[in-house]
Scaffold this active site. Structure first.
Site, PDB file in Angstrom:
ATOM      1  N   ASP A 141      -3.802  15.329  16.552  1.00 42.17           N
ATOM      2  CA  ASP A 141      -3.989  14.123  15.738  1.00 42.17           C
ATOM      3  C   ASP A 141      -4.656  14.456  14.411  1.00 42.17           C
ATOM      4  O   ASP A 141      -5.349  13.627  13.822  1.00 42.17           O
ATOM      5  CB  ASP A 141      -4.829  13.102  16.521  1.00 42.17           C
ATOM      6  CG  ASP A 141      -4.765  11.715  15.901  1.00 42.17           C
ATOM      7  OD1 ASP A 141      -5.704  10.929  16.150  1.00 42.17           O
ATOM      8  OD2 ASP A 141      -3.800  11.432  15.167  1.00 42.17           O
ATOM      9  N   LYS A 144      -0.833  16.415   9.636  1.00 42.32           N
ATOM     10  CA  LYS A 144       0.495  16.417  10.274  1.00 42.32           C
ATOM     11  C   LYS A 144       1.267  17.714   9.988  1.00 42.32           C
ATOM     12  O   LYS A 144       2.069  18.129  10.808  1.00 42.32           O
ATOM     13  CB  LYS A 144       1.292  15.184   9.829  1.00 42.32           C
ATOM     14  CG  LYS A 144       0.506  13.872  10.027  1.00 42.32           C
ATOM     15  CD  LYS A 144      -0.203  13.782  11.372  1.00 42.32           C
ATOM     16  CE  LYS A 144      -1.283  12.716  11.382  1.00 42.32           C
ATOM     17  NZ  LYS A 144      -2.173  12.818  12.571  1.00 42.32           N
ATOM     18  N   ASP A 169       0.192  12.667  18.281  1.00 41.33           N
ATOM     19  CA  ASP A 169       0.200  11.349  17.667  1.00 41.33           C
ATOM     20  C   ASP A 169       1.007  11.392  16.372  1.00 41.33           C
ATOM     21  O   ASP A 169       1.190  12.458  15.772  1.00 41.33           O
ATOM     22  CB  ASP A 169      -1.244  10.894  17.356  1.00 41.33           C
ATOM     23  CG  ASP A 169      -1.303   9.437  16.925  1.00 41.33           C
ATOM     24  OD1 ASP A 169      -2.223   9.079  16.162  1.00 41.33           O
ATOM     25  OD2 ASP A 169      -0.422   8.649  17.331  1.00 41.33           O
ATOM     26  N   ASN A 170       1.521  10.246  15.929  1.00 42.08           N
ATOM     27  CA  ASN A 170       2.119  10.081  14.602  1.00 42.08           C
ATOM     28  C   ASN A 170       3.402  10.862  14.350  1.00 42.08           C
ATOM     29  O   ASN A 170       3.682  11.259  13.214  1.00 42.08           O
ATOM     30  CB  ASN A 170       1.107  10.457  13.503  1.00 42.08           C
ATOM     31  CG  ASN A 170      -0.217   9.792  13.673  1.00 42.08           C
ATOM     32  OD1 ASN A 170      -1.228  10.463  13.871  1.00 42.08           O
ATOM     33  ND2 ASN A 170      -0.245   8.475  13.617  1.00 42.08           N
ATOM     34  N   GLU A 199      -0.952   2.366  14.766  1.00 38.88           N
ATOM     35  CA  GLU A 199      -2.156   1.620  15.184  1.00 38.88           C
ATOM     36  C   GLU A 199      -2.357   0.350  14.359  1.00 38.88           C
ATOM     37  O   GLU A 199      -2.295   0.355  13.140  1.00 38.88           O
ATOM     38  CB  GLU A 199      -3.414   2.512  15.089  1.00 38.88           C
ATOM     39  CG  GLU A 199      -3.587   3.272  13.799  1.00 38.88           C
ATOM     40  CD  GLU A 199      -3.011   4.673  13.873  1.00 38.88           C
ATOM     41  OE1 GLU A 199      -2.054   4.890  14.626  1.00 38.88           O
ATOM     42  OE2 GLU A 199      -3.483   5.542  13.138  1.00 38.88           O
TER      43      GLU A 199
HETATM   44  O1  LIG Z   1      -3.770  11.757   8.622  1.00 34.82           O
HETATM   45  C1  LIG Z   1      -3.993  11.338   9.745  1.00 34.82           C
HETATM   46  N1  LIG Z   1      -4.802  11.980  10.581  1.00 34.82           N
HETATM   47  C2  LIG Z   1      -5.485  13.225  10.132  1.00 34.82           C
HETATM   48  C3  LIG Z   1      -6.789  12.888   9.369  1.00 34.82           C
HETATM   49  C4  LIG Z   1      -7.430  14.091   8.730  1.00 34.82           C
HETATM   50  C5  LIG Z   1      -7.605  15.246   9.697  1.00 34.82           C
HETATM   51  C6  LIG Z   1      -8.594  16.249   9.178  1.00 34.82           C
HETATM   52  N2  LIG Z   1      -8.623  17.336  10.142  1.00 34.82           N
HETATM   53  C7  LIG Z   1      -9.217  17.306  11.353  1.00 34.82           C
HETATM   54  C8  LIG Z   1      -8.989  18.538  11.924  1.00 34.82           C
HETATM   55  N3  LIG Z   1      -8.291  19.300  11.063  1.00 34.82           N
HETATM   56  C9  LIG Z   1      -8.072  18.567   9.960  1.00 34.82           C
HETATM   57  C10 LIG Z   1      -3.387  10.038  10.186  1.00 34.82           C
HETATM   58  C11 LIG Z   1      -2.826   9.189   9.216  1.00 34.82           C
HETATM   59  C12 LIG Z   1      -2.277   7.946   9.575  1.00 34.82           C
HETATM   60  C13 LIG Z   1      -1.678   7.051   8.541  1.00 34.82           C
HETATM   61  C14 LIG Z   1      -0.525   6.314   8.826  1.00 34.82           C
HETATM   62  C15 LIG Z   1       0.034   5.482   7.861  1.00 34.82           C
HETATM   63  C16 LIG Z   1      -0.564   5.385   6.608  1.00 34.82           C
HETATM   64  F1  LIG Z   1      -0.037   4.563   5.684  1.00 34.82           F
HETATM   65  C17 LIG Z   1      -1.711   6.121   6.318  1.00 34.82           C
HETATM   66  C18 LIG Z   1      -2.269   6.950   7.289  1.00 34.82           C
HETATM   67  C19 LIG Z   1      -2.284   7.531  10.915  1.00 34.82           C
HETATM   68  C20 LIG Z   1      -2.835   8.385  11.888  1.00 34.82           C
HETATM   69  O2  LIG Z   1      -2.859   8.001  13.204  1.00 34.82           O
HETATM   70  C21 LIG Z   1      -3.369   9.627  11.537  1.00 34.82           C
HETATM   71  O3  LIG Z   1      -3.864  10.410  12.541  1.00 34.82           O
HETATM   72 MG   LIG Z   2      -3.224   9.688  14.446  1.00 33.17          MG
END
Ligand SMILES: O=C(NCCCCCn1ccnc1)c1cc(-c2ccc(F)cc2)cc(O)c1O
Ligand SMILES: [Mg+2]
Length: 214
Positions: A141, A144, A169-170, A199
């Site tokens: 998660d 991506k 996820d996603n 979500e």
């Molecule tokens: O980017 C996401 N997650 C990573 C966050 C940063 C991770 C940092 N990290 C941690 C460890 N190594 C690196 C994410 C984005 C969205 C989303 C969906 C639609 C939209 F319009 C905007 C956003 C929905 C999710 O469910 C997500 O998980």
């Molecule tokens: Mg996610």
């Protein structure tokens, strides 16, 4: 100074959830995200699919890539048997600081080890530094575009065994096309798509469950 969204999410937990009650923490976050501010937690709909995969597997070792505010960390840890361990990796120190407090509020610190840093750097160190040989379950998660390279890295580091489950996820929104292509075409994985929604929205998204065949 302005508060951040994770800080406001934590305040909502401290205001509306009961210390030591993981379900009330999950409920408080979902309520905050539905009524106040959207946040990128796996959420209640996909969260139920996550819960069913965890409950069916009954894992003793879990790796989570991407902690954010600790919502899925709390959901997973709440379902783990007594001596099970969840290692969760978070790159962003501000997210990690909030997640630690959310996890503490839920009373699940014993089961969770939150490690700050880049998954690409930390994954090769897990066996020596965290005393885990293989993972029963990995929840992806984080960024991506890191799902595929980190999956290949986990394979190369011998962190997956026959029957290990990857739950991502996603896979539709924001989308992880290269990862999806890989786990669906590789003879080393048996994959299944769980259709759901992004979500707190009506936008299509889903979870991909992939069994490593060894
Ligand atoms: O980017 C996401 N997650 C990573 C966050 C940063 C991770 C940092 N990290 C941690 C460890 N190594 C690196 C994410 C984005 C969205 C989303 C969906 C639609 C939209 F319009 C905007 C956003 C929905 C999710 O469910 C997500 O998980
Ligand atoms: Mg996610």
């Amino acid at each position: 100074t302005q508060s951040t969204r994770p800080q406001r999410l934590l305040s909502a937990v401290q205001k509306n959830a009961t210390r030591g009650d993981p379900c009330s923490v999950v409920k408080a976050i979902d309520q905050f995200c539905r009524s106040k501010e959207w946040a990128m937690n796996v959420g209640d709909e996909k969260g139920c699919i996550l819960d069913s995969v965890v409950s069916e597997l009954n894992p003793t070792t879990v790796l989570e890539l991407g902690t954010y505010c600790g919502y899925s960390t709390v959901r997973i840890a709440n379902l783990l048997p007594p001596h099970a361990k969840l290692i969760t990796l978070e790159f962003n120190p501000d997210f990690a600081a909030i997640a630690r407090q959310v996890i503490a509020w839920s009373g699940l610190e014993e089961k969770v080890q939150l490690v700050e840093g880049a998954s690409g750097d930390l994954i090769p160190k897990i066996k020596q530094d965290f005393g885990v040989q293989t993972f029963d379950l990995v929840f992806l998660d984080h960024w991506k575009d890191r799902y595929l390279p980190d999956t290949k890295l986990m394979e190369a580091c011998g962190l997956l065994r026959k029957g290990s489950i990857l739950l991502a996820d996603n896979v539709i929104c924001p989308g992880t096309p290269d990862y999806l292509e890989y786990v669906r075409s590789s003879p080393r994985y048996e994959s299944q798509y769980f259709k759901s929604h992004l979500e707190y929205t009506k936008v299509e998204d889903g979870l991909e469950k992939s069994v490593f065949l060894g």
